[in-house]
Scaffold this active site. Structure first.
Site, PDB file in Angstrom:
ATOM      1  N   ASP A   1     -31.477  16.022  36.668  1.00  0.00           N
ATOM      2  CA  ASP A   1     -30.472  15.029  36.285  1.00  0.00           C
ATOM      3  C   ASP A   1     -29.303  15.750  35.655  1.00  0.00           C
ATOM      4  OD1 ASP A   1     -29.624  12.173  35.692  1.00  0.00           O
ATOM      5  OD2 ASP A   1     -29.649  13.005  33.658  1.00  0.00           O
TER       6      ASP A   1
ATOM      7  N   GLU B   1     -29.431  13.454  42.366  1.00  0.00           N
ATOM      8  CA  GLU B   1     -28.801  12.179  42.699  1.00  0.00           C
ATOM      9  C   GLU B   1     -27.553  12.426  43.525  1.00  0.00           C
ATOM     10  OE1 GLU B   1     -27.149   8.160  40.387  1.00  0.00           O
ATOM     11  OE2 GLU B   1     -27.789   9.926  39.268  1.00  0.00           O
TER      12      GLU B   1
ATOM     13  N   ASP C   1     -31.926  10.986  29.608  1.00  0.00           N
ATOM     14  CA  ASP C   1     -31.821  11.968  30.680  1.00  0.00           C
ATOM     15  C   ASP C   1     -33.189  12.380  31.223  1.00  0.00           C
ATOM     16  OD1 ASP C   1     -29.070  11.897  30.332  1.00  0.00           O
ATOM     17  OD2 ASP C   1     -29.075  13.546  28.892  1.00  0.00           O
TER      18      ASP C   1
END
Length: 466
Positions: A247, A331, A422
């Protein structure tokens, strides 16, 4: 208005040839005019090799620096002149001008008295500048970029590309992978700092010589190299691939699903006071003066320091992640959308957020992960950008409320688990990425190879069509 890919009003045939010859000054194709035209053979790399770029700094002599300065200026002039020729031909005569015509026009420019200085530069370098222009138009026709713009001295980067016939390479037998590189129109080899060796026995395919705003010279060497995949990274005691959810953020540059965090260097913030002082000093100097140029050089050197530190940090981080894990899950971020200009209320906060995102260089981080996974036999899974990785509880999978950027921890209303924002997102990314990974694995034919990049939006569409 520039050229368009399709237009029924385009002039063709003999009339187009006459306009090119009389109005545009483009000579006819005289060389081998009696022979049948054949398509040029492009260089094709071997099946088991990849193109890899090595970048080295070099220190030119005064004579070499002057010749390179002329080369950079000539490449910029030829690019702009080719752009004006192609755009003007379409706007005024509705005639398409391609790469071959601009090369013939380049021959005419060299013969003119006022532009005879173009002969002092290698013809292959100037033709590569026209090739770059043709590629820019190709991206414009495909809708991938805007219409090509003129290059400006001091604004556009100083660069020159040398193909295989534009330089001489002699490998050092005592130090394989290093050697002497002599550019066209130069009699002395470049003084290169070989920070690492090229693959032994390999001849460079292409060179690019650049000069940055800080006045530093670099040569980028493109070679064909066989890159061996890394040994498979498996979970100890099993045959399962080792996976990690990554992330990216601003509080921490990278957060892994096991809670490991890599600090954000915040280089622009670290050097903000120094940059502001130099900018104020620059504002007080007279335009065009030597003092102003010296301050501009100091600012450029400081920005070069920031860029080098950021690039080194990202390279070390991505290499470590790829070496330690078999599957990496990230992502799908649209960095361009995230960096949209701030408007209306809160634009000051949005501007600071944009600066922080640019300083973090998320796009470069994802780019490096992508090509390193392809090189070293890893798999990069790109989860859909609308997947609620932050809002979803990684324990019970219930979706929570939308969270502001300032909220770093939250408690699930269903199961009561306290989440680090996170870390929770990284765990959700890993789980969703592995779900997609095993789905793709199940659809592979016997003996099929796992793709290096699995993008959720592309593969789910294949599953729906299957």
């Amino acid at each position: 208005m520039g050229e368009t890919a399709e237009n029924p009003k385009a002039v063709r045939g003999e009339e187009a040839a006459r306009i090119k010859r009389e109005a545009l000054g483009i000579g006819d194709r005289r060389k081998h005019h009696t022979r049948k035209a054949t398509a040029p053979k492009s260089h094709v790399k071997k099946a088991d090799t990849r193109h890899r770029l090595y970048r080295f700094r070099f220190y030119p002599t005064g004579k070499q620096a002057q010749q390179l300065q002329r080369t950079f200026g000539a490449c910029r002039w030829v690019y702009n002149e080719g752009l004006a020729l192609r755009s003007g031909a379409w706007e005024r005569h509705r005639v398409r001008v391609g790469f071959a015509e601009t090369c013939r026009a380049l021959t005419g420019w060299k013969r003119r008295a006022e532009t005879a200085w173009l002969a002092e530069v290698s013809s292959t370098v100037l033709q590569q500048s026209l090739r770059h222009l043709d590629q820019a138009f190709g991206r414009f026709f495909q809708g991938e970029a805007e219409h090509p713009q003129r290059k400006r001295k001091g604004r556009s980067g100083d660069t020159a590309t040398y193909v295989r016939t534009g330089f001489r390479w002699v490998e050092d037998p005592e130090r394989p992978g290093t050697g002497r590189i002599t550019l066209a129109k130069q009699s002395r080899a470049l003084d290169i700092r070989w920070s690492r060796a090229l693959p032994a026995g390999v001849t460079p395919v292409r060179l690019s010589v650049t000069r940055d705003r800080a006045g530093r010279y670099f040569v980028s060497v493109l070679v064909e190299e066989h890159i061996a995949p890394l040994p498979a990274a498996l979970v100890p005691g099993s045959r399962e691939p080792r996976a990690v959810g990554v992330d990216v953020g601003l509080a921490s540059l990278v957060t892994l699903d096991d809670g490991t965090k890599s600090d954000h260097p915040r280089l622009l913030k670290r050097y903000a006071e120094r940059l502001a002082r130099l900018q104020r000093e620059l504002h007080k100097k007279v335009k065009g003066s030597g003092n102003r140029n010296r301050v501009r050089h100091k600012i450029a050197r400081l920005y070069a320091l920031i860029t080098d530190a950021r690039q080194d940090m990202l390279s070390r981080l991505t290499t470590r992640l790829v070496r330690e894990n078999q599957v990496l899950v990230v992502e799908d971020l649209s960095v361009v959308t995230l960096l949209r200009a701030a408007r209306g209320t809160g634009r000051g906060r949005k501007a600071r957020l944009n600066q922080a995102i640019a300083d973090a260089s998320w796009g470069e981080l994802l780019r490096q992960l992508r090509y390193k996974c392809e090189w070293y036999g890893r798999t990069l899974v790109i989860v859909d950008r609308f997947f609620p990785s932050t809002r979803r509880c990684s324990a019970c999978h219930c979706r929570g409320p939308k969270l502001d950027v300032s909220v770093r921890e939250w408690t699930c209303a269903e199961c009561g688990v306290l989440h680090d924002r996170d870390v929770n997102a990284a765990v959700n990314l890993r789980d969703e990425g592995m779900r997609l990974y095993w789905l793709v694995e199940s659809r592979l034919p016997p003996g099929g190879k796992t793709p290096a990049v699995i993008k959720a939006s592309e593969w789910e569409e294949r599953f729906l069509l299957a």
